[in-house]
Design an enzyme around this catalytic site. Sequence first.
Site, mmCIF file in Angstrom:
data_model
loop_
_atom_site.group_PDB
_atom_site.id
_atom_site.type_symbol
_atom_site.label_atom_id
_atom_site.label_comp_id
_atom_site.label_asym_id
_atom_site.label_seq_id
_atom_site.Cartn_x
_atom_site.Cartn_y
_atom_site.Cartn_z
ATOM 1 N N PHE A 1 2.840 3.067 10.760
ATOM 2 C CA PHE A 1 4.086 3.279 11.509
ATOM 3 C C PHE A 1 5.294 3.347 10.575
ATOM 4 O O PHE A 1 5.948 4.395 10.449
ATOM 5 C CB PHE A 1 4.219 2.158 12.554
ATOM 6 C CG PHE A 1 5.602 1.951 13.089
ATOM 7 C CD1 PHE A 1 6.370 3.022 13.539
ATOM 8 C CD2 PHE A 1 6.145 0.671 13.157
ATOM 9 C CE1 PHE A 1 7.656 2.819 14.035
ATOM 10 C CE2 PHE A 1 7.419 0.454 13.657
ATOM 11 C CZ PHE A 1 8.174 1.538 14.086
ATOM 12 N N VAL B 1 -6.724 -1.304 -0.582
ATOM 13 C CA VAL B 1 -6.044 -1.950 -1.720
ATOM 14 C C VAL B 1 -6.761 -3.210 -2.184
ATOM 15 O O VAL B 1 -6.420 -3.759 -3.237
ATOM 16 C CB VAL B 1 -4.567 -2.275 -1.385
ATOM 17 C CG1 VAL B 1 -3.765 -1.004 -1.199
ATOM 18 C CG2 VAL B 1 -4.465 -3.193 -0.173
ATOM 19 N N SER C 1 -0.978 -3.691 5.292
ATOM 20 C CA SER C 1 -1.378 -4.886 6.033
ATOM 21 C C SER C 1 -1.251 -4.584 7.516
ATOM 22 O O SER C 1 -0.265 -3.966 7.933
ATOM 23 C CB SER C 1 -0.499 -6.097 5.699
ATOM 24 O OG SER C 1 -0.836 -7.185 6.552
ATOM 25 N N LYS D 1 -7.276 -11.138 2.820
ATOM 26 C CA LYS D 1 -7.656 -10.412 1.601
ATOM 27 C C LYS D 1 -6.645 -9.314 1.285
ATOM 28 O O LYS D 1 -6.272 -9.122 0.121
ATOM 29 C CB LYS D 1 -9.045 -9.802 1.771
ATOM 30 C CG LYS D 1 -10.189 -10.781 1.630
ATOM 31 C CD LYS D 1 -11.519 -10.048 1.742
ATOM 32 C CE LYS D 1 -12.694 -10.980 1.474
ATOM 33 N NZ LYS D 1 -13.986 -10.267 1.577
ATOM 34 N N ASN E 1 -3.771 -6.764 -6.744
ATOM 35 C CA ASN E 1 -4.126 -5.467 -7.324
ATOM 36 C C ASN E 1 -2.897 -4.594 -7.550
ATOM 37 O O ASN E 1 -2.779 -3.913 -8.570
ATOM 38 C CB ASN E 1 -5.132 -4.745 -6.433
ATOM 39 C CG ASN E 1 -6.538 -5.302 -6.554
ATOM 40 O OD1 ASN E 1 -6.904 -5.862 -7.588
ATOM 41 N ND2 ASN E 1 -7.326 -5.162 -5.500
ATOM 42 N N TYR F 1 -1.723 -14.067 8.826
ATOM 43 C CA TYR F 1 -0.650 -13.127 8.505
ATOM 44 C C TYR F 1 0.545 -13.857 7.896
ATOM 45 O O TYR F 1 1.035 -13.478 6.822
ATOM 46 C CB TYR F 1 -0.233 -12.374 9.764
ATOM 47 C CG TYR F 1 0.819 -11.318 9.543
ATOM 48 C CD1 TYR F 1 0.537 -10.175 8.807
ATOM 49 C CD2 TYR F 1 2.088 -11.448 10.090
ATOM 50 C CE1 TYR F 1 1.494 -9.189 8.612
ATOM 51 C CE2 TYR F 1 3.059 -10.470 9.909
ATOM 52 C CZ TYR F 1 2.752 -9.341 9.172
ATOM 53 O OH TYR F 1 3.719 -8.374 8.979
ATOM 54 N N GLU G 1 4.987 -12.186 -16.285
ATOM 55 C CA GLU G 1 4.652 -10.887 -16.870
ATOM 56 C C GLU G 1 5.840 -9.925 -16.953
ATOM 57 O O GLU G 1 5.709 -8.820 -17.459
ATOM 58 C CB GLU G 1 3.522 -10.218 -16.075
ATOM 59 C CG GLU G 1 2.267 -11.071 -15.930
ATOM 60 C CD GLU G 1 1.559 -11.320 -17.257
ATOM 61 O OE1 GLU G 1 1.883 -10.616 -18.245
ATOM 62 O OE2 GLU G 1 0.699 -12.214 -17.325
ATOM 63 N N HIS H 1 1.666 2.323 17.416
ATOM 64 C CA HIS H 1 0.475 2.395 18.252
ATOM 65 C C HIS H 1 0.861 1.968 19.665
ATOM 66 O O HIS H 1 1.520 0.953 19.862
ATOM 67 C CB HIS H 1 -0.614 1.459 17.724
ATOM 68 C CG HIS H 1 -1.481 2.102 16.700
ATOM 69 N ND1 HIS H 1 -2.392 3.081 17.020
ATOM 70 C CD2 HIS H 1 -1.604 1.903 15.369
ATOM 71 C CE1 HIS H 1 -3.028 3.459 15.918
ATOM 72 N NE2 HIS H 1 -2.559 2.776 14.905
#
Length: 405
Positions: free
Chosen positions: A84, A130, A146, A162, A170, A216, A234, A252
């Site tokens: 969306f 991902v 997500s 996950k 990632n 969530y 980093e 949706h």
Amino acid sequence: MNRKFFVDYVLCVARGAVWGNFVNMRSLQENGDLKVESKIEEAVAPLREKIKDLEKSFTQKYPPVKFLSEKDRKRILITGGAGFVGSHLTDKLMMDGHEVTVVDNFFTGRKRNVEHWIGHENFELINHDVVEPLYIEVDQIYHLASPASPPNYMYNPIKTLKTNTIGTLNMLGLAKRVGARLLLASTSEVYGDPEVHPQNEDYWGHVNPIGPRACYDEGKRVAETMCYAYMKQEGVEVRVARIFNTFGPRMHMNDGRVVSNFILQALQGEPLTVYGPGTQTRAFQYVSDLVNGLVALMNSNVSSPVNLGNPEEHTILEFAQLIKKLVGSGSEIQFLSEAQDDPQKRKPDIRKAKLMLGWEPVVPLEEGLNKAIHYFRKELEYQANNQYIPKPKPARMKKGRTRHN
């Protein structure tokens, strides 16, 4: 002599008959050929018209795109870009002249949301989750991947965790490798059921870590933690947007959110279901306002979290009545039992966004709702032709309860 004359006469008559038959056969064959050609032409003519229409559609396929020089044009990755919000962000960045790569596993995203860009030289669509590493060269990463509505993120809570943890790691790893800036699409859910009102970015939140929505809420909270760990350790450039309730076309229809539920129920003449007394408050922003805020934040120097939402607060009951009025529906309002962990108040403090980004929502609520209602009405007409009538989708909750998002 007479006999010879008679034989010659018969032979002549026979030759004439054969020739006449040959001429008649040839004439019939020519007429038949003409009829066949006529039939072929009748069948081919509509195909020719369709080919012409296709040629026109190919020449007028893409929305207008700005031309950017090499130094101004960025290579941008959008995870969840067929969803969306992601698809509207894709539209803006494409029309601004950037090269956009959309990555989506199509769990909640839909290819039709971005199909109008497929084939464009600046656009690429990758079917990818991902949770698995991705190796491409980019300058900016908008990490939107997500599920965001209660039924979707509760459908598979481990997968939701996950996506928000491993998926975020990632994308941060990719940003580190290629020197890209990453924007995390976080959420107002990090504030939980807030004890501070309105919610500013310094509030730490009030979240149930083992509740039905924790997959969530806590997933996004730890994603924010990861961003700042990568920034400190980093040197990765990160931006964090805490997004409040957003609505608009391409939602949706049966995703269980309050906006889609109310519009769908009103259009179909069904009761508008309000959970609890309806005194819970929400603040709704139109999707184009959010997209402008995301782009402004990405291109700013603000590395701390920023609220993006509309501070105009409404109760759920007021919102139900407003949608009834705009749709012109005679639907009743039905009150059901209150949901577990349903936030009682939700209103963003956007002073930081105003001051540091020069951003605030500009689309009035009724204008945005009318656009969303028009979209949902068209979707209902389309789906009615396919004999599918969507129903509002309740969240999978303990004790069968549903909640507002």
